[in-house]
Design a protein around this motif. Structure first.
Motif, PDB file in Angstrom:
ATOM      1  N   LYS A  54       0.754  -0.760  -0.128  1.00 24.15           N
ATOM      2  CA  LYS A  54       0.031   0.007  -0.160  1.00 24.15           C
ATOM      3  C   LYS A  54       0.839   1.623  -0.203  1.00 24.15           C
ATOM      4  O   LYS A  54       0.600   2.641   0.406  1.00 24.15           O
ATOM      5  CB  LYS A  54      -1.078  -0.082   1.550  1.00 24.15           C
ATOM      6  N   ASN A  59       1.730   2.847  -6.509  1.00 20.24           N
ATOM      7  CA  ASN A  59       0.631   3.652  -6.267  1.00 20.24           C
ATOM      8  C   ASN A  59       0.164   4.385  -6.515  1.00 20.24           C
ATOM      9  O   ASN A  59      -1.247   4.861  -7.252  1.00 20.24           O
ATOM     10  CB  ASN A  59       0.898   3.266  -4.313  1.00 20.24           C
ATOM     11  N   GLN A  93      -8.324  -1.830  -8.447  1.00 20.46           N
ATOM     12  CA  GLN A  93      -8.515  -1.988  -6.892  1.00 20.46           C
ATOM     13  C   GLN A  93     -10.281  -2.990  -6.575  1.00 20.46           C
ATOM     14  O   GLN A  93     -11.098  -2.767  -7.475  1.00 20.46           O
ATOM     15  CB  GLN A  93      -8.316  -0.685  -6.549  1.00 20.46           C
ATOM     16  N   GLU A  95     -12.588  -5.003  -4.464  1.00 22.56           N
ATOM     17  CA  GLU A  95     -13.096  -3.864  -3.085  1.00 22.56           C
ATOM     18  C   GLU A  95     -14.303  -5.106  -2.504  1.00 22.56           C
ATOM     19  O   GLU A  95     -14.340  -4.615  -1.463  1.00 22.56           O
ATOM     20  CB  GLU A  95     -13.864  -3.082  -3.624  1.00 22.56           C
ATOM     21  N   ASN A 142      -2.953  -4.218  -1.396  1.00 23.81           N
ATOM     22  CA  ASN A 142      -4.194  -3.953  -2.547  1.00 23.81           C
ATOM     23  C   ASN A 142      -4.142  -5.288  -3.432  1.00 23.81           C
ATOM     24  O   ASN A 142      -3.076  -6.015  -3.741  1.00 23.81           O
ATOM     25  CB  ASN A 142      -4.137  -3.094  -2.553  1.00 23.81           C
ATOM     26  N   TRP A 144      -4.967  -6.040  -7.159  1.00 22.99           N
ATOM     27  CA  TRP A 144      -5.283  -5.470  -8.289  1.00 22.99           C
ATOM     28  C   TRP A 144      -5.336  -6.552  -9.565  1.00 22.99           C
ATOM     29  O   TRP A 144      -5.240  -7.630  -9.314  1.00 22.99           O
ATOM     30  CB  TRP A 144      -4.167  -4.082  -8.673  1.00 22.99           C
TER      31      TRP A 144
END
Length: 158
Positions: A54, A59, A93, A95, A142, A144
């Motif tokens: 992160k 990023n 990303q 979610e 994260n 992706w």
């Protein structure tokens, strides 16, 4: 003099290359120059998923523009055999909490199956001494997803 072109791979061939691999390079759009970084990935047969810490330049560049080129390659030490595939698309990303859990479990399983060093945990926002399962139980990185692929170039040696 005749120029010999490197043969193209069929979809089944490059899907196999992607499925067997676990490291890709992602080229992000920089201000002046591209920024390329290696990433661990998993492939579900349709999409590539990446874990990203992160923090870091990637990023910032992802937030500016999710459009990327991704490259997966495989070659022998003497380069007598090589294959590679590049894909142009964009990162999204993930979610959805259920999908994130599924993808994180895929990473845990892949790391175990490939017998990767636990030192790889540092590249994912964890300490090398952490349990591998912490990838799935904690959200230090994260996720992706490569989507919207508009171009695929897949080549192999003769």
């Amino acid at each position: 003099m005749e120029i010999v072109k490197i043969p193209k791979m069929e979809k089944g061939e490059y899907d196999t290359l992607i499925a067997e691999g676990y490291i890709a390079r992602i080229a992000f759009q920089g201000d002046k120059y591209p920024y390329i970084a290696p990433f661990l990935y998993v492939f579900d047969g349709r999409f590539l998923y990446f874990l990203s810490t992160k923090y870091g330049r990637k990023n910032e560049l992802f937030r500016k523009s999710p459009y990327v080129s991704v490259e997966v390659e495989k070659y022998t030490k003497d380069l007598s055999c090589y294959t590679f595939v590049t894909m142009q698309g964009y990162l999204r990303q993930e979610e959805d909490s259920i999908q994130k859990k599924v993808v994180r479990e895929k990473f845990v399983n892949m790391i175990k199956e490939k017998n990767l060093s636990m030192n790889i945990l540092a590249a994912l926002g964890h300490k090398p001494g952490d349990r591998i399962e912490s990838i799935a139980s904690e959200e230090r990185s994260n996720i992706w997803k490569l989507t919207g692929v508009v171009d695929i170039v897949a080549l192999k040696n003769l």
